[in-house]
Design a protein around this motif. Structure first.
Motif, PDB file in Angstrom:
ATOM      1  N   ALA A 183       0.860  -1.183   0.000  1.00  0.00           N
ATOM      2  CA  ALA A 183       0.000   0.000   0.000  1.00  0.00           C
ATOM      3  C   ALA A 183       0.898   1.235   0.000  1.00  0.00           C
ATOM      4  O   ALA A 183       1.834   1.331   0.787  1.00  0.00           O
ATOM      5  CB  ALA A 183      -0.912   0.005   1.225  1.00  0.00           C
ATOM      6  N   PHE A 184       0.637   2.167  -0.881  1.00  0.00           N
ATOM      7  CA  PHE A 184       1.448   3.378  -0.953  1.00  0.00           C
ATOM      8  C   PHE A 184       1.151   4.264   0.255  1.00  0.00           C
ATOM      9  O   PHE A 184      -0.011   4.525   0.581  1.00  0.00           O
ATOM     10  CB  PHE A 184       1.152   4.138  -2.250  1.00  0.00           C
ATOM     11  N   SER A 185       2.208   4.741   0.917  1.00  0.00           N
ATOM     12  CA  SER A 185       2.011   5.556   2.113  1.00  0.00           C
ATOM     13  C   SER A 185       1.323   6.875   1.796  1.00  0.00           C
ATOM     14  O   SER A 185       0.659   7.447   2.642  1.00  0.00           O
ATOM     15  CB  SER A 185       3.343   5.798   2.824  1.00  0.00           C
ATOM     16  N   TYR A 186       1.466   7.362   0.568  1.00  0.00           N
ATOM     17  CA  TYR A 186       0.799   8.609   0.174  1.00  0.00           C
ATOM     18  C   TYR A 186      -0.518   8.322  -0.549  1.00  0.00           C
ATOM     19  O   TYR A 186      -1.100   9.200  -1.149  1.00  0.00           O
ATOM     20  CB  TYR A 186       1.709   9.447  -0.731  1.00  0.00           C
ATOM     21  N   ARG A 187      -0.944   7.066  -0.493  1.00  0.00           N
ATOM     22  CA  ARG A 187      -2.183   6.601  -1.100  1.00  0.00           C
ATOM     23  C   ARG A 187      -2.174   6.709  -2.632  1.00  0.00           C
ATOM     24  O   ARG A 187      -3.182   6.689  -3.291  1.00  0.00           O
ATOM     25  CB  ARG A 187      -3.400   7.326  -0.527  1.00  0.00           C
ATOM     26  N   ARG A 188      -0.971   6.872  -3.176  1.00  0.00           N
ATOM     27  CA  ARG A 188      -0.807   6.867  -4.629  1.00  0.00           C
ATOM     28  C   ARG A 188       0.650   6.554  -4.936  1.00  0.00           C
ATOM     29  O   ARG A 188       1.551   6.821  -4.142  1.00  0.00           O
ATOM     30  CB  ARG A 188      -1.198   8.203  -5.259  1.00  0.00           C
ATOM     31  N   GLU A 189       0.873   5.963  -6.087  1.00  0.00           N
ATOM     32  CA  GLU A 189       2.232   5.674  -6.525  1.00  0.00           C
ATOM     33  C   GLU A 189       2.899   6.988  -6.914  1.00  0.00           C
ATOM     34  O   GLU A 189       2.349   7.766  -7.690  1.00  0.00           O
ATOM     35  CB  GLU A 189       2.177   4.718  -7.723  1.00  0.00           C
TER      36      GLU A 189
END
Length: 189
Positions: free
Chosen positions: A168-174
């Motif tokens: 899961a991307f920590s910034y909620r996006r790649e």
């Protein structure tokens, strides 16, 4: 200056432990512990290995630790005089200060206007590093041993193969695509 309360800890060790404990406080190791003030529950910088890191030649401060100890104890004596504190002479002066006075002295030593600020900030940074990163240990070894700082912060263990992957991307996006030449172990081709 060794007493039953300092149980085998010499002046330098006790003073450096008291400094590290002022930076990242923890609970006492035993009821007679004078270096660790017991100002916070759980493990602090001392339990996390601050002295091991400070005494590691890679830090560049190892040769100067005796000077730090002498200066810190000299500052503690001056602080005690200035504030009307009577120091227990059976332990090093900085260790004899209560936690509030230790904190006040370290705040003074690290303040922007103090002429020795850079020295004390450097020592404080290493105490933080011991707790926050286990910089004196290989990360996998520290995690396996239950390093108190990494455990307290919830540092994620690696996958079974010893690599860290984050599905899961920590910034909620790649943030960037994986380079096409990246190998399955995460190394560039």
């Amino acid at each position: 200056m060794e007493t039953s309360a300092s149980a085998g800890r010499d002046t330098a060790t006790a003073t450096l432990e008291a400094f590290a404990d002022t930076i990242v406080p923890g609970e006492r190791r035993d009821p007679g512990d004078r270096a660790v003030a017991g100002a916070a529950p759980g493990p602090g910088a001392v339990a996390a290995g601050a002295l091991a890191l400070l005494r590691n030649p890679a830090t560049g401060v190892t040769d100067g630790l005796d000077g730090y100890v002498e200066a810190l104890n000299r500052h503690a004596v001056a602080h005690a005089r200035e504030h009307g504190r009577v120091l227990d002479e059976t332990v090093p002066p900085f260790v004899a200060l209560d936690f509030a006075d230790r904190t006040a002295l370290v705040r003074t030593l690290t303040s922007p206007e103090h002429p020795e600020k850079e020295l004390w900030v450097l020592l404080a940074l290493f105490c933080n590093m011991a707790f926050d990163t286990a910089a004196h240990l290989p990360t996998l070894d520290a995690i396996r041993a239950g390093h108190p700082g990494l455990a307290t912060m919830g540092f994620a263990p690696p996958d079974r193969d010893g690599l860290w992957r984050f599905p899961a991307f920590s910034y909620r996006r790649e943030l960037a695509p994986i380079h096409p030449g990246t190998t399955s172990t995460g190394s560039p081709a």
